[in-house]
Write a protein that holds these residues in place. Structure first.
Motif, mmCIF file in Angstrom:
data_model
loop_
_atom_site.group_PDB
_atom_site.id
_atom_site.type_symbol
_atom_site.label_atom_id
_atom_site.label_comp_id
_atom_site.label_asym_id
_atom_site.label_seq_id
_atom_site.Cartn_x
_atom_site.Cartn_y
_atom_site.Cartn_z
ATOM 1 N N PHE A 216 0.868 -1.217 0.022
ATOM 2 C CA PHE A 216 0.004 0.134 0.062
ATOM 3 C C PHE A 216 0.799 1.363 -0.038
ATOM 4 O O PHE A 216 1.871 1.408 0.746
ATOM 5 C CB PHE A 216 -0.767 -0.125 1.167
ATOM 6 N N THR A 218 0.693 5.099 0.896
ATOM 7 C CA THR A 218 0.003 6.262 1.730
ATOM 8 C C THR A 218 -0.137 7.645 0.647
ATOM 9 O O THR A 218 -1.142 8.332 1.018
ATOM 10 C CB THR A 218 0.662 6.777 2.849
ATOM 11 N N ARG A 243 -8.694 -4.931 10.905
ATOM 12 C CA ARG A 243 -8.276 -3.433 10.315
ATOM 13 C C ARG A 243 -6.919 -2.996 10.804
ATOM 14 O O ARG A 243 -6.516 -3.255 12.164
ATOM 15 C CB ARG A 243 -9.156 -2.707 10.707
ATOM 16 N N ILE A 254 -4.946 6.513 8.628
ATOM 17 C CA ILE A 254 -5.512 5.459 7.551
ATOM 18 C C ILE A 254 -5.762 4.281 8.033
ATOM 19 O O ILE A 254 -5.152 3.592 8.830
ATOM 20 C CB ILE A 254 -4.647 5.398 6.270
ATOM 21 N N LEU A 256 -6.951 0.432 6.881
ATOM 22 C CA LEU A 256 -6.712 -0.569 5.969
ATOM 23 C C LEU A 256 -7.312 -1.976 6.218
ATOM 24 O O LEU A 256 -7.183 -2.397 7.517
ATOM 25 C CB LEU A 256 -5.101 -0.907 5.409
ATOM 26 N N ARG A 262 -6.223 -3.159 1.465
ATOM 27 C CA ARG A 262 -7.285 -1.983 0.640
ATOM 28 C C ARG A 262 -7.688 -0.998 1.717
ATOM 29 O O ARG A 262 -7.948 -1.412 2.952
ATOM 30 C CB ARG A 262 -8.753 -2.767 0.294
ATOM 31 N N GLN A 263 -7.535 0.233 1.435
ATOM 32 C CA GLN A 263 -7.866 1.400 2.290
ATOM 33 C C GLN A 263 -9.466 1.550 2.543
ATOM 34 O O GLN A 263 -10.107 1.402 1.702
ATOM 35 C CB GLN A 263 -7.453 2.575 1.436
ATOM 36 N N TRP A 265 -10.950 4.055 5.156
ATOM 37 C CA TRP A 265 -11.003 5.226 5.335
ATOM 38 C C TRP A 265 -9.545 6.219 5.638
ATOM 39 O O TRP A 265 -8.725 5.489 5.846
ATOM 40 C CB TRP A 265 -11.998 5.512 6.368
ATOM 41 N N ARG A 266 -9.796 7.386 5.472
ATOM 42 C CA ARG A 266 -8.651 8.070 5.688
ATOM 43 C C ARG A 266 -9.022 9.525 6.187
ATOM 44 O O ARG A 266 -10.190 9.832 5.923
ATOM 45 C CB ARG A 266 -8.104 8.791 4.430
#
Length: 807
Positions: A216, A218, A243, A254, A256, A262-263, A265-266
């Motif tokens: 991933f 960022t 998570r 963040i 994942l 997979r993301q 939320w941020r």
């Protein structure tokens, strides 16, 4: 043509260019070597200069006796080098590399065939197979001996301790924990700070099969306007449920999916004044997690659990782990302003780089106060807030240690008091939080410190959770003048010592001591001795007569002139001269006007990465680093003039580091390096080590890491390099480490220290890895690779998960 002259195209024309270069080298060695002799150092370099100048003169005359003289010089160099360092390859190389290479050049046809007796033979004289006899053969023989010694020394590792700790299978069952085996709820996995996982899927036997499972990015990298030099990606993610939660250097949070990467939320906390804050560091080492108040069925109520994010503009933000939204019932709009009731408010001069401590009802916050900028900084107060509402419950100020009730409105905390910038640990059963403390700034001048400050600076302090009062304090350095603040999270572990089970605290320090204390009382469980320390601080200050030394000590032997190093004999000579010019009487030599050698330096034998502790096998995996630094006090004529910034004067609002406005001295600090920028002390500079915590014995220790990413040529020489970032251990008998200056994550057999796997990283891995169980049943190891600004490792924004192949 005059009698005895040699034509310009004659192959026997003397090697004039070689002679000239050798003469220049000899003059340099004679001049600098004479300076070293005048300082009380070795006479070898001056003698070497004379030998090279004489060789150059004979080369200029075209005499084969030049080879004879050089053979004697080479043999003497080898004997001297073996006398100084023995069969230690890298120190030998620094003394003999150029000598050996020049010898090979002198043997080459372009030089050797141009040399002859005083009266050269006719140009058309037949060449004899005896050309390798006499001086040329003698020099060739000496060089063969030189090469043989180099080969033998390369096969000998004088810096290796061999031994074996008990393997996991022989150690019994896992220790109990409130954190599920497959999760990672705090910086050290639990509030105990052990950095140990009970997962055992990855073992020394199969670790070599690890492969990247997901990767991933960022999108957050250093280089924005206003970024300080130490803009670094140092986070250790948390794993709750399925998570992962992490934060980035510019304070993004963040979430994942832990199995796919997979993301989900941020969150952007919108740092106030980003780019103009007067920051010394810009990083986030981790988040803190509050589990739901009680176990049971899933509850959709917002913020039954919380994530806590400390920000660079001195706020503490509470987020809902499910959605990444603010917890509105906490503080004001889900956050606390940490500048409340603080003195000397200057945005950027106070902030938290490390995760806060979470208990059932409290969130406990320390913070970074700028080092060596002025004597009018803000407070290093430790504060505890109600975890539900954000209301202040108690505050502990090292300068007023007994006044822990919430400070009344209108009052401020003590300016310039010692702070805790690292990670604290907590024992809810004993009702104590263990706080690693720093210094009162400035670090290298301590004449104005109060008795209370002197007691708690550079100490680990146990505070009562209920009241914030001090239960006990153990000082790791007395009257610290070296920036030896306590940098690492204490690791809490129960140990069997002397036949009884004792709740212990393991505290690594910058100076290399690892103190093992009874965490109920602060009393040493393994012996601690007070040993005499060097005296003679500058006028007005003082030094402590003794300093504590633990049974577990990674304090290196004192440096000697012969320990100086370089890529060549020339920069090694420069390091020897610098060594002789500095004040140095061993560890704790006080700062001085002429300049002091500080070894270990304030980079630390151990830093914020700390150590990993196996609570079952009662062992420690450590990563000692050795780098020497220098400090020099510079008298201040006033409180405004910049004295030590040089060409590195701050731009924008970045702080004027090391100026110490308000103190009588500024301070020049730097790494002790050669003119080529490499450490002046000989390698290794970094190790991995395994320690039996019940006896204090270092069972095994091996140099660790290569210079592949630190040298002009990407050569993977295994010299042992510095590390910044911590290790983790698992019940499978494997430890993971990514913080070395080369871009690798490595796995080790914790019983022997043998490296069992390595993976190449796309950037510097100066963070502490973690491990967890995915929804697919596989054990993952997560590494953050983002680089470190001041170390110069490659920047990046990578989060990489490794796992064994699917079966």
């Amino acid at each position: 043509m005059p009698r005895g002259a040699v034509a310009a195209n004659d192959p026997r024309r003397p090697p004039l260019v070689t002679a000239g270069l050798v003469m220049v080298a000899g003059l340099l060695l004679l001049g600098a070597g004479g300076w070293l002799v005048a300082l009380g150092g070795s006479g070898y370099y001056a003698a070497a200069g004379v030998a090279l100048m004489a060789t150059a003169w004979l080369l200029w005359r075209g005499r084969s006796s030049a080879l004879l003289l050089y053979a004697g010089f080479t043999a003497a160099t080898l004997a001297w080098a073996l006398w100084e360092v023995g069969l230690d390859w890298w120190p030998l190389a620094a003394r003999g590399d150029l000598v050996f290479l020049l010898g090979l050049w002198l043997l080459s046809p372009w030089v050797a065939r141009r040399l002859g007796p005083a009266r050269p033979a006719p140009a058309d004289a037949p060449r004899s197979p005896a050309a390798w006899r006499g001086p040329r053969g003698l020099l060739g023989g000496v060089l063969l001996v030189f090469a043989a010694v180099a080969i033998v020394s390369g096969a000998v590792d004088r810096h290796r301790t061999e031994g074996t700790l008990p393997p996991p299978a022989a150690a019994g069952g896992a220790a109990a924990s409130t954190v599920p085996d497959g999760e990672w709820h705090a910086y050290g996995r639990t509030g105990e700070g052990q950095r140990y996982s009970p997962l055992s899927q990855i073992t020394p036997a199969n670790a070599g099969e690890l492969e990247a499972a997901w990767h991933f990015r960022t999108g957050d990298v250093r280089g924005r306007p206003g970024d300080p030099e130490e803009t670094t990606f140092e986070v250790t993610p948390l794993k709750v449920g399925n998570r992962l939660f992490l934060c980035t250097p510019h304070q993004l949070v963040i979430a994942l999916d832990a199995t796919s990467g997979r993301q989900l939320w941020r969150f952007d906390p919108q740092i106030k004044g980003e780019g103009t804050l007067a920051l010394q560091h810009l990083t986030c080492r981790g988040l803190a997690y509050q589990p739901p108040p009680s176990a049971g069925a899933a509850d959709a109520t917002p913020c039954r659990s919380k994530l806590f994010m400390p920000t660079a503009d001195a706020r503490l933000v509470a987020l809902d782990p499910a959605t990444g939204t603010r917890c509105q019932g906490f503080g004001v709009n889900g956050e606390i302003d940490l500048w409340t009731q603080m003195p000397n408010v200057q945005p950027g001069s106070y902030y938290a780089t490390s995760p806060v401590v979470v208990t059932e009802r409290l969130v406990i916050v320390g913070g970074t106060v700028l080092d060596n900028v002025s004597t009018k900084e803000t407070s290093g107060v430790i504060r505890a807030f109600d975890i539900a509402t954000g209301a202040l419950v108690w505050n502990w100020d090292a300068a007023r240690p007994d006044d822990t009730a919430p400070l009344p409105q209108g009052r401020t905390y003590t300016p310039n008091s010692p702070n805790s910038w690292s990670i604290s640990s907590v024992d809810p059963a004993l009702g104590l939080v263990y706080v690693p403390m720093g210094n009162q700034p400035p670090d290298q001048w301590g004449a104005d410190r109060s008795p209370a400050v002197e007691r708690y600076a550079s100490a680990v302090v146990a505070l009562e959770l209920a009241t914030g009062r001090v239960r006990w304090a153990f000082q790791t350095v007395h009257h610290d003048l070296w920036d030896y603040d306590v940098p690492a999270q204490p690791s809490l572990v129960d140990l069997t010592i002397g036949g009884r089970r004792v709740p212990a605290l393991v505290q690594p320090t910058k100076q290399g001591e690892v103190f093992v204390l009874d965490r109920r009382t602060g009393e040493p469980l393994l012996p601690v001795q007070e040993r005499p320390a060097p005296q003679g601080a500058v006028a007005g200050d003082r030094t402590a007569p003794t300093q504590p030394v633990s049974a577990i000590s990674f304090d290196p032997p004192p440096l000697r002139e012969r320990d100086m190093w370089g890529a060549t004999m020339f920069d090694q000579l420069a390091c020897r001269i610098a060594f002789r010019q500095l004040r140095y009487e061993g560890r704790y030599t006080p700062p001085s006007l002429e300049g002091t050698l500080v070894y270990p330096g304030n980079f630390g034998v151990f830093n914020w990465g700390g150590v990993a502790v196996d609570p079952v096998r009662q062992m420690m995996f450590a990563t000692p680093t050795y780098l020497a630094f220098t400090s020099q006090l510079v008298p201040r004529p006033d409180d405004k003039t910049l004295l030590v910034q040089g060409d590195e004067r701050p731009h924008d609002n970045l702080p004027s580091l090391n100026e110490n406005f308000g103190a009588p001295f500024a301070v020049k600090l730097g790494a002790f390096t050669s003119p080529l920028g490499i450490p002046c002390q000989a390698p290794p500079w970094g190790y991995v080590a395994g320690v039996d915590l019940t006896t204090g014995k270092v069972v095994w220790q091996h140099k660790n890491g290569t210079v592949r990413d630190s040298s002009p040529l990407p050569l993977p020489f295994a010299m042992g390099v510095p590390n910044l970032g911590g290790p983790v251990m698992t019940a499978g008998g494997v430890a993971f480490l990514s913080g070395t200056l080369d871009q690798y994550v490595r796995a080790y057999d914790t019983a022997t220290g043998r490296q069992v796997w390595q993976g190449r990283l796309p950037a510097g891995g100066q963070a502490t890895p973690m491990t967890y169980l995915g929804d697919d049943g596989r054990q993952y190891v997560v590494v953050v690779a983002g680089g470190h600004g001041s170390l110069g490792t490659r920047a990046g924004d990578h989060v990489i998960a490794y796992a064994l192949p699917r079966r």
